[in-house]
Design a protein around this motif. Structure first.
Motif, PDB file in Angstrom:
ATOM      1  N   ARG A 232     -12.860  18.584  -8.181  1.00 45.82           N
ATOM      2  CA  ARG A 232     -13.879  17.604  -7.775  1.00 45.82           C
ATOM      3  C   ARG A 232     -13.264  16.210  -7.877  1.00 45.82           C
ATOM      4  O   ARG A 232     -12.594  15.878  -8.863  1.00 45.82           O
ATOM      5  N   GLN A 233     -13.532  15.411  -6.843  1.00 44.50           N
ATOM      6  CA  GLN A 233     -13.112  14.022  -6.866  1.00 44.50           C
ATOM      7  C   GLN A 233     -14.337  13.150  -6.688  1.00 44.50           C
ATOM      8  O   GLN A 233     -14.902  13.061  -5.590  1.00 44.50           O
ATOM      9  N   ALA A 234     -14.757  12.523  -7.782  1.00 41.59           N
ATOM     10  CA  ALA A 234     -15.884  11.600  -7.729  1.00 41.59           C
ATOM     11  C   ALA A 234     -15.414  10.268  -7.152  1.00 41.59           C
ATOM     12  O   ALA A 234     -14.230   9.942  -7.231  1.00 41.59           O
ATOM     13  N   PRO A 235     -16.322   9.500  -6.584  1.00 39.38           N
ATOM     14  CA  PRO A 235     -15.933   8.203  -6.001  1.00 39.38           C
ATOM     15  C   PRO A 235     -15.187   7.340  -7.004  1.00 39.38           C
ATOM     16  O   PRO A 235     -15.644   7.136  -8.125  1.00 39.38           O
ATOM     17  N   GLY A 236     -14.007   6.870  -6.599  1.00 42.62           N
ATOM     18  CA  GLY A 236     -13.218   5.995  -7.450  1.00 42.62           C
ATOM     19  C   GLY A 236     -12.462   6.685  -8.557  1.00 42.62           C
ATOM     20  O   GLY A 236     -11.872   6.025  -9.418  1.00 42.62           O
ATOM     21  N   ASN A 237     -12.460   8.012  -8.560  1.00 38.55           N
ATOM     22  CA  ASN A 237     -11.783   8.753  -9.633  1.00 38.55           C
ATOM     23  C   ASN A 237     -10.756   9.718  -9.080  1.00 38.55           C
ATOM     24  O   ASN A 237     -10.724  10.002  -7.881  1.00 38.55           O
ATOM     25  N   GLN A 238      -9.922  10.232  -9.973  1.00 36.30           N
ATOM     26  CA  GLN A 238      -8.929  11.226  -9.571  1.00 36.30           C
ATOM     27  C   GLN A 238      -9.570  12.598  -9.465  1.00 36.30           C
ATOM     28  O   GLN A 238     -10.639  12.845 -10.020  1.00 36.30           O
ATOM     29  N   ARG A 239      -8.895  13.476  -8.753  1.00 31.33           N
ATOM     30  CA  ARG A 239      -9.360  14.855  -8.679  1.00 31.33           C
ATOM     31  C   ARG A 239      -9.217  15.513 -10.040  1.00 31.33           C
ATOM     32  O   ARG A 239      -8.195  15.350 -10.718  1.00 31.33           O
ATOM     33  N   LYS A 240     -10.246  16.275 -10.394  1.00 22.82           N
ATOM     34  CA  LYS A 240     -10.221  16.984 -11.661  1.00 22.82           C
ATOM     35  C   LYS A 240     -10.539  18.447 -11.420  1.00 22.82           C
ATOM     36  O   LYS A 240     -11.402  18.780 -10.600  1.00 22.82           O
ATOM     37  N   LEU A 241      -9.870  19.295 -12.172  1.00 23.32           N
ATOM     38  CA  LEU A 241     -10.101  20.729 -12.059  1.00 23.32           C
ATOM     39  C   LEU A 241     -11.490  21.068 -12.605  1.00 23.32           C
ATOM     40  O   LEU A 241     -11.829  20.694 -13.730  1.00 23.32           O
ATOM     41  N   VAL A 242     -12.245  21.799 -11.805  1.00 22.71           N
ATOM     42  CA  VAL A 242     -13.599  22.198 -12.190  1.00 22.71           C
ATOM     43  C   VAL A 242     -13.627  23.656 -12.624  1.00 22.71           C
ATOM     44  O   VAL A 242     -14.213  24.007 -13.656  1.00 22.71           O
ATOM     45  N   ALA A 243     -12.996  24.516 -11.846  1.00 25.12           N
ATOM     46  CA  ALA A 243     -13.015  25.950 -12.140  1.00 25.12           C
ATOM     47  C   ALA A 243     -11.869  26.621 -11.408  1.00 25.12           C
ATOM     48  O   ALA A 243     -11.368  26.104 -10.404  1.00 25.12           O
ATOM     49  N   SER A 244     -11.473  27.788 -11.919  1.00 24.89           N
ATOM     50  CA  SER A 244     -10.433  28.563 -11.244  1.00 24.89           C
ATOM     51  C   SER A 244     -10.666  30.042 -11.508  1.00 24.89           C
ATOM     52  O   SER A 244     -11.343  30.428 -12.477  1.00 24.89           O
ATOM     53  N   ILE A 245     -10.074  30.859 -10.636  1.00 22.99           N
ATOM     54  CA  ILE A 245     -10.156  32.308 -10.794  1.00 22.99           C
ATOM     55  C   ILE A 245      -8.840  32.918 -10.360  1.00 22.99           C
ATOM     56  O   ILE A 245      -8.278  32.538  -9.324  1.00 22.99           O
TER      57      ILE A 245
END
Length: 113
Positions: free
Chosen positions: A38-51
């Protein structure tokens, strides 16, 4: 052409639900780990979930208990079921194949009343 394609984003009210889909080409889906960022406005991409292909899952603390990641081998698709959505879940959601470091173009999720 190897690729991943996201879909399912949209506008939802706080407390609502959405299901995102990530469809991967077969060569990417097999024996691979698929991730949602997920990349919120003005922020870096962050891992949310993986499988992983073995079914092992990971969730960021911020989404534990609300999001569920799952895979459908027959459809080469990974889903991210998002429940009890909050305004802070707003952002562009990207799917990534660990193998080959292949990214999709993202799908926008907006949580707002």
């Amino acid at each position: 052409q190897v690729q991943v394609v996201e879909s399912g984003g949209g506008l939802v009210q706080p407390g609502g639900s959405l299901r995102l889909s990530c469809r991967a080409t077969r060569t990417l889906f097999n024996k691979n780990t698929i991730e949602w960022y997920r990349q919120a406005p003005g922020n870096q991409r962050k891992l949310v979930a993986s499988i992983s292909i073995s079914g092992d899952t990971y969730y960021a603390d911020s989404v534990k208990g609300r999001f569920t990641i799952s895979g459908d081998n027959a459809k080469s698709t990974v889903y991210l079921q998002m429940n009890r959505l909050k305004p802070e879940d707003t952002g562009l959601y990207y799917c990534r194949s660990q193998r080959g470091d292949v990214w999709g173009r993202g799908t926008l999720v907006t949580v707002s009343s």
